[in-house]
Design a protein around this motif. Structure first.
Motif, PDB file in Angstrom:
ATOM      1  N   ASP A 508       0.856  -1.194   0.000  1.00  0.00           N
ATOM      2  CA  ASP A 508       0.000   0.000   0.000  1.00  0.00           C
ATOM      3  C   ASP A 508       0.892   1.244   0.000  1.00  0.00           C
ATOM      4  O   ASP A 508       1.714   1.433   0.908  1.00  0.00           O
ATOM      5  N   ILE A 509       0.749   2.085  -1.024  1.00  0.00           N
ATOM      6  CA  ILE A 509       1.507   3.331  -1.124  1.00  0.00           C
ATOM      7  C   ILE A 509       0.549   4.488  -0.795  1.00  0.00           C
ATOM      8  O   ILE A 509      -0.469   4.657  -1.451  1.00  0.00           O
ATOM      9  N   ILE A 510       0.885   5.270   0.216  1.00  0.00           N
ATOM     10  CA  ILE A 510       0.010   6.356   0.680  1.00  0.00           C
ATOM     11  C   ILE A 510       0.745   7.674   0.497  1.00  0.00           C
ATOM     12  O   ILE A 510       1.750   7.921   1.152  1.00  0.00           O
ATOM     13  N   ARG A 511       0.233   8.510  -0.406  1.00  0.00           N
ATOM     14  CA  ARG A 511       0.859   9.815  -0.650  1.00  0.00           C
ATOM     15  C   ARG A 511       0.111  10.909   0.106  1.00  0.00           C
ATOM     16  O   ARG A 511      -1.110  11.026   0.001  1.00  0.00           O
ATOM     17  N   ILE A 512       0.865  11.705   0.857  1.00  0.00           N
ATOM     18  CA  ILE A 512       0.278  12.818   1.604  1.00  0.00           C
ATOM     19  C   ILE A 512       1.006  14.104   1.232  1.00  0.00           C
ATOM     20  O   ILE A 512       2.175  14.300   1.571  1.00  0.00           O
ATOM     21  N   ASP A 513       0.314  14.949   0.481  1.00  0.00           N
ATOM     22  CA  ASP A 513       0.811  16.288   0.166  1.00  0.00           C
ATOM     23  C   ASP A 513      -0.407  17.185  -0.044  1.00  0.00           C
ATOM     24  O   ASP A 513      -1.553  16.745   0.117  1.00  0.00           O
ATOM     25  N   ARG A 514      -0.191  18.425  -0.406  1.00  0.00           N
ATOM     26  CA  ARG A 514      -1.314  19.357  -0.564  1.00  0.00           C
ATOM     27  C   ARG A 514      -2.278  18.916  -1.652  1.00  0.00           C
ATOM     28  O   ARG A 514      -3.474  19.176  -1.582  1.00  0.00           O
ATOM     29  N   ASP A 515      -1.765  18.248  -2.679  1.00  0.00           N
ATOM     30  CA  ASP A 515      -2.621  17.839  -3.791  1.00  0.00           C
ATOM     31  C   ASP A 515      -3.500  16.650  -3.420  1.00  0.00           C
ATOM     32  O   ASP A 515      -4.661  16.594  -3.811  1.00  0.00           O
ATOM     33  N   SER A 516      -2.951  15.706  -2.674  1.00  0.00           N
ATOM     34  CA  SER A 516      -3.702  14.484  -2.362  1.00  0.00           C
ATOM     35  C   SER A 516      -4.628  14.650  -1.170  1.00  0.00           C
ATOM     36  O   SER A 516      -5.390  13.746  -0.853  1.00  0.00           O
ATOM     37  N   THR A 517      -4.583  15.799  -0.497  1.00  0.00           N
ATOM     38  CA  THR A 517      -5.415  15.988   0.704  1.00  0.00           C
ATOM     39  C   THR A 517      -6.323  17.205   0.581  1.00  0.00           C
ATOM     40  O   THR A 517      -6.724  17.797   1.576  1.00  0.00           O
ATOM     41  N   ALA A 522      -9.673  14.012   3.699  1.00  0.00           N
ATOM     42  CA  ALA A 522      -8.690  13.194   2.986  1.00  0.00           C
ATOM     43  C   ALA A 522      -7.465  12.943   3.854  1.00  0.00           C
ATOM     44  O   ALA A 522      -6.944  11.821   3.906  1.00  0.00           O
ATOM     45  N   LEU A 523      -6.986  13.985   4.539  1.00  0.00           N
ATOM     46  CA  LEU A 523      -5.799  13.818   5.369  1.00  0.00           C
ATOM     47  C   LEU A 523      -6.051  12.837   6.500  1.00  0.00           C
ATOM     48  O   LEU A 523      -5.252  11.919   6.736  1.00  0.00           O
ATOM     49  N   MET A 543       4.201  18.187   5.336  1.00  0.00           N
ATOM     50  CA  MET A 543       2.947  18.009   6.068  1.00  0.00           C
ATOM     51  C   MET A 543       3.062  16.915   7.122  1.00  0.00           C
ATOM     52  O   MET A 543       2.338  16.930   8.123  1.00  0.00           O
ATOM     53  N   ILE A 544       3.951  15.950   6.900  1.00  0.00           N
ATOM     54  CA  ILE A 544       4.079  14.845   7.848  1.00  0.00           C
ATOM     55  C   ILE A 544       5.448  14.850   8.529  1.00  0.00           C
ATOM     56  O   ILE A 544       5.860  13.854   9.117  1.00  0.00           O
ATOM     57  N   ALA A 545       6.145  15.966   8.474  1.00  0.00           N
ATOM     58  CA  ALA A 545       7.509  16.007   8.999  1.00  0.00           C
ATOM     59  C   ALA A 545       7.561  16.088  10.512  1.00  0.00           C
ATOM     60  O   ALA A 545       8.552  15.703  11.122  1.00  0.00           O
ATOM     61  N   LYS A 546       6.509  16.588  11.153  1.00  0.00           N
ATOM     62  CA  LYS A 546       6.594  16.812  12.600  1.00  0.00           C
ATOM     63  C   LYS A 546       5.274  16.502  13.269  1.00  0.00           C
ATOM     64  O   LYS A 546       4.207  16.561  12.658  1.00  0.00           O
ATOM     65  N   GLY A 547       5.385  16.163  14.543  1.00  0.00           N
ATOM     66  CA  GLY A 547       4.207  16.010  15.381  1.00  0.00           C
ATOM     67  C   GLY A 547       3.499  14.677  15.288  1.00  0.00           C
ATOM     68  O   GLY A 547       2.791  14.296  16.217  1.00  0.00           O
ATOM     69  N   HIS A 548       3.654  13.933  14.188  1.00  0.00           N
ATOM     70  CA  HIS A 548       2.915  12.692  14.013  1.00  0.00           C
ATOM     71  C   HIS A 548       3.647  11.526  14.686  1.00  0.00           C
ATOM     72  O   HIS A 548       4.874  11.460  14.689  1.00  0.00           O
ATOM     73  N   HIS A 549       2.839  10.622  15.249  1.00  0.00           N
ATOM     74  CA  HIS A 549       3.391   9.454  15.939  1.00  0.00           C
ATOM     75  C   HIS A 549       2.897   8.206  15.217  1.00  0.00           C
ATOM     76  O   HIS A 549       1.747   7.791  15.377  1.00  0.00           O
ATOM     77  N   PHE A 550       3.765   7.615  14.384  1.00  0.00           N
ATOM     78  CA  PHE A 550       3.439   6.404  13.652  1.00  0.00           C
ATOM     79  C   PHE A 550       4.118   5.226  14.356  1.00  0.00           C
ATOM     80  O   PHE A 550       5.339   5.062  14.281  1.00  0.00           O
ATOM     81  N   ARG A 551       3.322   4.419  15.015  1.00  0.00           N
ATOM     82  CA  ARG A 551       3.863   3.384  15.914  1.00  0.00           C
ATOM     83  C   ARG A 551       4.690   2.331  15.195  1.00  0.00           C
ATOM     84  O   ARG A 551       5.633   1.783  15.752  1.00  0.00           O
ATOM     85  N   ASN A 552       4.328   2.029  13.951  1.00  0.00           N
ATOM     86  CA  ASN A 552       4.986   0.924  13.266  1.00  0.00           C
ATOM     87  C   ASN A 552       5.953   1.382  12.180  1.00  0.00           C
ATOM     88  O   ASN A 552       6.389   0.593  11.355  1.00  0.00           O
ATOM     89  N   LEU A 553       6.298   2.663  12.183  1.00  0.00           N
ATOM     90  CA  LEU A 553       7.198   3.189  11.156  1.00  0.00           C
ATOM     91  C   LEU A 553       8.641   3.089  11.648  1.00  0.00           C
ATOM     92  O   LEU A 553       8.988   3.657  12.684  1.00  0.00           O
ATOM     93  N   THR A 554       9.448   2.372  10.896  1.00  0.00           N
ATOM     94  CA  THR A 554      10.819   2.105  11.346  1.00  0.00           C
ATOM     95  C   THR A 554      11.906   2.637  10.416  1.00  0.00           C
ATOM     96  O   THR A 554      13.073   2.639  10.783  1.00  0.00           O
TER      97      THR A 554
END
Length: 734
Positions: A508-517, A522-523, A543-554
């Protein structure tokens, strides 16, 4: 008070003066300072703010107009805030009337009453017996419905405005209701059980104990990503409420995208009744409702973006600025204030503490801490006690423009996905490719309105200028040589997504930028897919550089880290280091170790080497040394005088006249001038932009010279198409 008493009114006009009005025969009581009034002005009606009363003035009473209406019996802007806005308007060289208007919610600017208007028919939604009996895995094909079901199970009945505020949509609510899994309660919402405070590690405890809540002090809470700064905020507020049950706390966040998760965290701890949000993602009515609740102190925790610094707080006890380094705290148009700096000033006025939190403090903030103007609190390790991610540099000089990822990066991505983990591929450039170039003659397709290349987009397929928003169809041939061989050069998030989809077809490829949200929810929908924890590749911008906590991202792979090193803006390396550190902090935040790959063509650059070593403190201090040698902020102070016009000579000649006037004062004031000179992007939106830089070791000198320039420019007869502005403490040098 006589009918000839003059009411001093500030109006939302670009004039640096106030205006006198008479009470009029139909108004018996004079409006208080800080109240709004409706007045006639230049053939129209305006809403202004009362600043005081006087019995004398330059004009005879017979030449003055009368107030049309008094809108408020009590001030909508308290005296404390009027003083703050007066100071800010003077410092940032903004007309006072425009600054006061910027501090008010939109509906108050339009004349609405400062009252709370909620729909009394809205009652909280709760689980039905059928909904209570369902497991969390009961709706695998409807993740948003499953998330809403779980949220109501965890936190109890919630009203629709609250569910909307934390990111849910009406469609999920409606479908759960149709399934008979939720229903509206017929009684008011009960306070849910609250999340318990987490145990602090020794560093966190020392930092919390150092915060004194009964007097003004500015604290820099510098903590590595994942070190638990938010928990310190929460426990400091809890201590504040223990001291004073009526106290209020203001939390500023840099972006709307961070507001919902911050709101949820604080609501879980203190209950939703105490927390309100103030940001541009809300409707005008929702913003006014939140503002009213802050004014009457029924809300004790106010979470907002930049403009929330002007929220009235009758029982203010604490101000927190999260991610204080973020450039979005500086307003870039009109009233060009910095919310972080005004937070410190407001805290001093109110005699309450201010906490500035960041993993990557702004150099100005760090400089104040190192000089003991701020109390420096440091968190050097993650709250989970897990080590920071391992960072490595990868040579990107031989990578093809089509794939953008090195073989080493692709191998690492494959390894982490096979281990059941998630991967972040970060590229701060949206679109498919940054330019379309002719293979035969080398011509690049430029924007007809700007000195910029058009970005190629595939979804939908078009060429787009990200500076003036001009769009046009993709060309079939070169306009210079008519060749049909047009090549997309460079990498954007769309192209990265396309390549990764082909390379990892089962992922699964998930793109998050101003265009996709752009579409509503959508975000939050995309973030929910990530939070479900299944292996995926997240492709995104800042948009995803700070503040987000992704538990399974390594694993975090950062493409094109060299742009900051080559920036013409002196802040470029600082922002590059902040961005890399913030993105790296998304990896390995839970039990699994994290890894970060930086792709660069300048692997031996000393600043990159410091970042790879994980020593951001050494990196920031190296930049401070450079700034001291070059006498750039924070070792000096800047202001930019900008001018733009449809004809280049109009803007350049205007600034040359201003420069000639300023030259007579610079020596005595200890200031230096640079320019006029073209902006880094001279032509933008069919306007030619020029600027002049004012530099001094003294803030007072900058302020004095800027005031002289404003007064002088007011005497000039400028071209009607000319626009000019003064930006004090600029964050953007373009």
């Amino acid at each position: 008070m006589s009918k000839h008493t003059r009411i001093q009114v500030a109006l939302p006009v670009p004039l640096r003066e106030t205006f006198d009005y008479l009470l009029g025969d139909e108004i018996s009581q004079p409006p208080p300072t800080g109240a709004r009034v409706r007045v006639p002005f230049a053939g129209r009606e305006l809403i202004g703010v009362v600043l005081g009363h006087s019995d004398d003035g330059n004009l005879e009473p017979g030449k003055l107009k009368s107030l049309q209406a008094v809108l408020d019996r009590s001030p909508v802007i308290p005296s404390e805030l009027i003083s703050l806005i007066r100071w800010s308007a003077n410092y940032y060289q903004c007309p006072l009337g425009e600054a006061l208007q910027a501090a008010l919610p939109t509906l108050l600017r339009q004349g609405d009453m400062p009252t709370y208007k909620a729909d009394s028919s809205i009652l909280p939604w709760q689980l039905t017996p059928e909904g209570q009996g369902l497991p969390d895995t009961a709706l695998p094909r409807a993740p948003r419905q499953a998330e809403l079901l779980k949220y109501l199970r965890d936190y109890g009945p919630q009203t629709w405005p609250h569910l909307k505020e934390v990111g849910f949509n009406r469609d999920a609510l409606k479908k759960l209701h149709q399934r008979g899994l939720i229903e509206q309660s017929q009684s008011p919402k009960q306070a849910p059980s609250r999340e318990q405070a987490l145990a602090l590690n020794p560093e966190q405890q020392v930092a919390l104990d150092a915060i004194t809540l009964d007097q003004f002090q500015t604290y820099l809470l510098e903590g590595t990503t994942g070190s638990g700064k938010t928990e310190i905020y929460l426990q400091a507020i809890s201590r504040l409420f223990t001291r004073d049950s009526r106290a209020q706390a203001l939390i500023l966040v840099p972006e709307i995208g961070l507001a919902p998760q911050t709101i949820q965290r604080f609501q879980r701890r203190f209950g939703s009744a105490k927390v309100v949000a103030l940001h541009s993602g809300l409707s005008d009515r929702e913003r006014l409702n939140a503002w009213v609740r802050a004014c009457d102190a029924s809300a004790q925790i106010i979470i907002g973006t930049r403009s929330a610094i002007f929220t009235p707080l009758p029982h203010a006890g604490l101000i927190i600025v999260d991610e204080e380094h973020d450039a979005s705290f500086k307003q870039q148009e009109g009233f060009r204030y910095c919310a972080r700096d005004l937070a410190c000033l407001r805290g001093k006025t109110l005699n309450i503490p201010v906490i500035l939190g960041s993993a990557t403090p702004a150099l100005e903030t760090l400089h104040n801490a190192l000089r003991d103007r701020f109390t420096h609190l440091q968190l050097t390790r993650r709250a989970s006690n897990h080590p920071p991610p391992r960072i490595q540099l990868v040579d990107s000089s031989d990578i093809s423009a089509q794939q953008g990822l090195s073989e080493q990066s692709l191998s690492a991505i494959n390894h982490h996905l096979k281990a059941g983990n998630q991967v972040l591929v970060f590229l701060n450039r949206r679109g498919y490719a940054p330019t379309l170039q002719c293979h035969d003659c080398g011509n690049q397709i430029l924007c007809r309105h700007c000195d910029a290349r058009l970005t190629l987009h595939h979804q939908p397929r078009h060429l787009h200028c990200h500076h003036c928003d001009w769009q046009q169809p993709v060309l079939s041939h070169c306009p210079i040589c008519n060749s049909h061989r047009l090549v997309a050069l460079g990498q954007g998030t769309e192209r990265s997504e396309e390549f990764l989809t082909q390379y990892f077809p089962d992922t699964d490829i998930i793109r998050i930028d101003r265009d996709s949200t752009r579409t509503k929810n959508a975000l939050s929908d995309k973030l929910e897919r990530v939070h479900q924890g299944a292996p995926c590749i997240l492709v995104g911008t800042q948009m995803i550089a700070k503040g987000h906590h992704f538990r399974n991202l390594t694993l975090a792979v950062i493409l094109d880290v060299d742009s900051g090193l080559l920036s013409a803006d002196f802040r470029g390396p600082e922002r590059m280091g902040q961005l890399i550190t913030q993105v790296a902090g998304r990896a390995g935040r839970e039990q699994k170790p994290g890894e970060v790959i930086l792709q660069s063509r300048n692997q031996n650059h000393p600043l990159l080497q410091l970042l790879v070593s994980g020593d951001y403190q050494a990196f920031s201090r190296a930049l401070l040394t450079e700034r001291e040698v070059t006498r750039m902020p924070p070792f000096s102070h800047l202001a930019l005088i900008r001018a733009d016009a449809p004809v280049a000579d109009t803007a350049a000649q205007f600034l040359q006249v201003v420069r000639h006037f300023a030259d007579a004062y610079t020596a005595n004031l200890g200031a230096e001038l640079l320019g006029p000179m073209p902006a880094l992007m001279e032509k933008r939106g069919n306007r030619y932009r020029f600027l002049m830089q004012v530099k001094s070791d003294s803030r007072a000198a900058i302020n004095q010279l800027c005031q002289l320039l404003v007064e002088y420019i007011g005497t000039l007869k400028t071209h009607r198409a000319l626009r000019w502005s003064i930006d004090v403490d600029p964050q953007e040098m373009n």
